[in-house]
Each structure stands twice: as structure tokens, then as C-alpha cells.
Design a protein around this motif. Structure first.
Motif, mmCIF file in Angstrom:
data_model
loop_
_atom_site.group_PDB
_atom_site.id
_atom_site.type_symbol
_atom_site.label_atom_id
_atom_site.label_comp_id
_atom_site.label_asym_id
_atom_site.label_seq_id
_atom_site.Cartn_x
_atom_site.Cartn_y
_atom_site.Cartn_z
ATOM 1 N N LEU A 146 0.831 -1.206 0.000
ATOM 2 C CA LEU A 146 0.000 0.000 0.000
ATOM 3 C C LEU A 146 0.862 1.251 0.000
ATOM 4 O O LEU A 146 0.544 2.242 -0.679
ATOM 5 C CB LEU A 146 -0.927 -0.012 1.224
ATOM 6 C CG LEU A 146 -1.830 1.214 1.395
ATOM 7 C CD1 LEU A 146 -2.740 1.412 0.191
ATOM 8 C CD2 LEU A 146 -2.653 1.089 2.690
ATOM 9 N N SER A 147 1.974 1.230 0.733
ATOM 10 C CA SER A 147 2.855 2.404 0.760
ATOM 11 C C SER A 147 3.476 2.665 -0.607
ATOM 12 O O SER A 147 3.744 3.823 -0.971
ATOM 13 C CB SER A 147 3.944 2.233 1.827
ATOM 14 O OG SER A 147 4.896 1.246 1.465
ATOM 15 N N CYS A 148 3.717 1.598 -1.386
ATOM 16 C CA CYS A 148 4.195 1.774 -2.760
ATOM 17 C C CYS A 148 3.113 2.439 -3.616
ATOM 18 O O CYS A 148 3.396 3.309 -4.445
ATOM 19 C CB CYS A 148 4.590 0.433 -3.368
ATOM 20 S SG CYS A 148 5.995 -0.370 -2.587
ATOM 21 N N ALA A 149 1.860 2.015 -3.418
ATOM 22 C CA ALA A 149 0.753 2.607 -4.156
ATOM 23 C C ALA A 149 0.563 4.078 -3.777
ATOM 24 O O ALA A 149 0.280 4.925 -4.643
ATOM 25 C CB ALA A 149 -0.527 1.817 -3.905
ATOM 26 N N MET A 278 8.756 4.384 -8.218
ATOM 27 C CA MET A 278 9.672 3.365 -7.717
ATOM 28 C C MET A 278 9.541 3.217 -6.193
ATOM 29 O O MET A 278 9.873 4.137 -5.436
ATOM 30 C CB MET A 278 11.112 3.745 -8.102
ATOM 31 C CG MET A 278 12.230 3.115 -7.288
ATOM 32 S SD MET A 278 12.262 1.316 -7.351
ATOM 33 C CE MET A 278 13.649 1.020 -6.226
ATOM 34 N N ALA A 279 8.965 2.105 -5.760
ATOM 35 C CA ALA A 279 8.969 1.684 -4.351
ATOM 36 C C ALA A 279 8.342 2.721 -3.422
ATOM 37 O O ALA A 279 7.305 3.301 -3.722
ATOM 38 C CB ALA A 279 10.388 1.315 -3.928
ATOM 39 N N VAL A 280 8.991 2.966 -2.288
ATOM 40 C CA VAL A 280 8.406 3.735 -1.185
ATOM 41 C C VAL A 280 9.210 5.006 -0.966
ATOM 42 O O VAL A 280 10.441 4.977 -0.954
ATOM 43 C CB VAL A 280 8.428 2.901 0.122
ATOM 44 C CG1 VAL A 280 7.817 3.672 1.273
ATOM 45 C CG2 VAL A 280 7.717 1.570 -0.076
ATOM 46 N N LEU A 281 8.524 6.131 -0.775
ATOM 47 C CA LEU A 281 9.212 7.370 -0.415
ATOM 48 C C LEU A 281 8.270 8.230 0.418
ATOM 49 O O LEU A 281 7.255 8.720 -0.085
ATOM 50 C CB LEU A 281 9.666 8.136 -1.651
ATOM 51 C CG LEU A 281 10.483 9.403 -1.347
ATOM 52 C CD1 LEU A 281 11.822 9.041 -0.702
ATOM 53 C CD2 LEU A 281 10.710 10.243 -2.588
ATOM 54 N N HIS A 282 8.587 8.421 1.698
ATOM 55 C CA HIS A 282 7.789 9.257 2.605
ATOM 56 C C HIS A 282 6.313 8.855 2.567
ATOM 57 O O HIS A 282 5.431 9.711 2.724
ATOM 58 C CB HIS A 282 7.923 10.740 2.239
ATOM 59 C CG HIS A 282 9.326 11.203 2.032
ATOM 60 N ND1 HIS A 282 10.347 10.924 2.909
ATOM 61 C CD2 HIS A 282 9.888 11.923 1.019
ATOM 62 C CE1 HIS A 282 11.471 11.459 2.469
ATOM 63 N NE2 HIS A 282 11.225 12.055 1.331
ATOM 64 N N SER A 283 6.041 7.587 2.376
ATOM 65 C CA SER A 283 4.649 7.165 2.203
ATOM 66 C C SER A 283 4.225 6.050 3.150
ATOM 67 O O SER A 283 3.035 5.730 3.219
ATOM 68 C CB SER A 283 4.425 6.715 0.750
ATOM 69 O OG SER A 283 5.344 5.704 0.355
#
Length: 332
Positions: A146-149, A278-283
Motif C-alpha cells: 500500500l505504501s508503494c501505491a 519506484m517503491a516507497v518514499l515518505h509514504s
């Protein structure tokens, strides 16, 4: 402890390994559930260059904190947590400009260090997020995808009432679908070849589903088109469906050597925005909060939970596109 070990590409065992011990700033998490995703297959197949072998896979996980390393004060034994697997160096150019997901020394739990397809996993305390009240710890393993989304949505225009077309009704496509609904999409259309997954997309809020976008009645296209498949044929088709002035997002992971054809003239003439994610960032923290508020239906998303010893069978099921999200639950 019992753990899945990828000894080398193509060789997967479930065996006994040493229990992890927390160092300074680390905790040990008793794993309640760990999801399986495409990255795990790439690791098994030797297609993910940063991965060393042998390795314990598993980067989508949640569980109970059972041991604290020196200096950990914000967590207690017994806390239920979801774990952000991202391990950024904090020193390179991209980390310095706040783009840690592009870190020059990018690493992740379960990808470059031992992960959570095991009874216990080691994690930095700062990567652990306490679960909101009411969130099932096993369902919380969905917070990582979900954080990637959520990161993907950070890169979209998010204008109310726009029409979305999503390619792929696997885990990521279904998560993007639910976030688009929360974000105020005007309509939601989903393409997939798997009839069962299309039925799930419909149940989770899709207005229309089909095995081919030609089956939809939108001759002018969609303002937002998202590929969640990584399949070149789908990508090439998706790029033709973007409405003038619209946005195309490449969210699905294609093979590194893959190429896709598109019309540069149309991108120019129709002012089409093309963006990757791309992947996860501050999410991750926001994904925890969204899960706590019921923004996604985790129970419907998870179709199979298997014991740790069934990991090889779970991989076969994943390759065969069986079900939706597959999890191993080491304590079961």
C-alpha cells in the motif's frame, strides 16, 4: 528459528537458522504474516542484481516486537508493528535531496538483507510503525505494498472527477483502484486477463472491467492510465488509451531489458505526461494511517495464507496467478 532460505538462484529450502539478535537501534519482530510479491520471484530466479545469496526473503510483513536493542526507547516488547523494509544510506546525492528511493546504495530487508519469511525478523526501530487500533496484524502485512501505491499517487495529478484506466488486477492494481476511489475518481475501469481478479476488482469498486480496453466505451480515452503489469504488450496498449493532456504511469515492474514502442509525436502533440514510480518514499506512515481508516479492504485482498513450510508451493501459486495476495504466516 525456522526460515525460508534461498541458497542460490533456483534453490529454496525451509530450514533452521540462528535466531536474530538486535543490535543498537534495532528490534526483533515475531512475524505474524509476510506477503509474497514479484520481487521475491525475481530473487528466487536470480534476476535482482543487488541480492546476495544465501538470503531469507520477505519484505512485506508485520508482527510483534519481542526484543529491543540498546537505545530503543520508542517501542516496547509486545507492540504490534508493520515494518518499512527500506534501508537508505542517508549520505548519497539522492538521499541528500530527499529521494531515498533512488539511493545509490539502496537496500531493503528481505531483498539485500535477511527478511521476514521466517519466525523472526530483524529491523531498525525507526522503520517500525505501531498499528492503529482495530487493524489486524496479519492484514497489516499489506501496508508495505500500500505504501508503494501511495507513492504512485504522489506522482499523479489527483484531480477530482478524472477517469482512470488500470491495467492489472493483481495486488498493486487492486490497491491503486481503491486509492483512486478514495481520491475522487470520476470512474474506474480495470483490464486483466484473469476473470476471478476482474470479479474482485468489481467488488472493490471498479465501475467497469474487461479483458481488453476495446470493450469499454471511451473513444476519447482516460485522463489517468496506470500500468500495474509490467507486460510490454499491456504497456504499449495502455499508452494509446491516454486522453489528450492526460497522464500515463508506469507502475508495474518490467524486465530490465524490455523495450516498448510508442508514438513520440502523440506524446508531444497531445501533451501526455509519462511518469514512473519506484517503491516507497515518505509514504509508509501515511499507508499505516490509511489502513487504520479502512481506505482499503485488506480482508478481500488476501486470498491465501500458508504455513512457512508451504513457501515453495506459495511460489508456484504466485507464478500461476492463483488468487490475490498470498501470505505465509510463520506462527500458523
Amino acid at each position: 528459528m525456522r526460515a525460508v532460505v534461498i541458497e542460490e538462484p533456483g534453490t529454496v529450502t525451509v530450514s533452521t537458522v540462528d535466531d536474530p539478535a538486535p543490535g543498537a537501534g534495532q528490534v526483533v519482530v515475531a512475524v505474524s504474516a509476510c506477503g509474497i510479491c514479484g520481487t521475491d520471484l525475481h530473487i528466487v530466479d536470480g534476476e535482482f542484481e543487488p541480492t546476495p545469496y544465501p538470503i531469507v526473503p520477505g519484505h512485506e510483513f508485520a508482527g510483534e516486537v519481542v526484543a529491543l536493542g540498546e537505545g530503543v526507547t520508542d517501542l516496547r516488547e509486545g507492540d504490534l508493528v508493520a515494518v518499512d523494509p527500506s534501508l537508505f544510506c542517508g549520505e548519497c546525492h539522492y538521499c541528500a535531496i530527499g529521494r531515498g528511493n533512488l539511493c545509490e546504495r539502496w537496500a531493503a530487508i528481505g531483498v539485500t538483507t535477511n527478511g521476514a519469511s521466517a519466525e523472526y525478523a530483524l529491523a531498525p526501530a525507526g522503520n517500525c510503525y505501531r498499528l492503529p487500533e482495530g487493524v489486524d496484524v496479519r492484514e497489516a502485512a499489506l501496508i508495505e505494498p500500500l505504501s508503494c501505491a501511495v507513492r504512485g499517487f504522489d506522482l499523479l495529478p489527483r484531480r477530482l472527477g478524472e477517469h482512470y484506466l488500470i491495467y492489472g488486477a493483481g495486488t498493486m492494481g487492486l490497491l491503486m483502484l481503491q486509492l483512486a476511489r478514495v481520491a475522487g475518481a470520476g470512474s474506474l475501469s480495470v483490464v486483466d486477463l484473469n476473470a476471478d481478479r476482474l470479479s474482485t476488482a468489481k467488488a472493490l469498486g471498479a465501475d467497469a472491467v474487461a479483458t481488453n480496453a476495446d470493450m469499454f466505451d471511451r473513444p476519447d480515452g482516460w485522463e489517468v492510465v496506470i500500468d500495474c503489469t509490467g507486460v510490454v504488450a499491456a504497456i504499449e496498449d495502455a499508452l494509446t488509451r491516454v486522453r489528450r493532456g492526460g497522464t500515463y504511469q508506469q507502475f508495474g515492474v518490467a524486465p530490465a531489458e524490455a523495450t516498448a514502442s510508442f508514438s513520440p509525436f502523440r506524446v508531444y502533440n497531445d501533451e501526455i505526461t509519462i511518469v514512473g514510480s519506484m517503491a516507497v518514499l515518505h509514504s509508509y506512515g501515511r499507508a499505516v494511517e490509511l489502513m487504520g481508516r479502512g481506505a482499503v479492504d485488506a480482508r478481500t485482498m488476501i486470498s491465501h495464507s500458508l504455513a512457512l513450510d508451504d513457501y515453495p508451493r506459495a511460489l508456484d501459486m504466485f507464478r500461476a496467478s492463483t488468487g490475490r495476495k498470498l501470505q505465509v504466516r510463520p506462527g500458523s
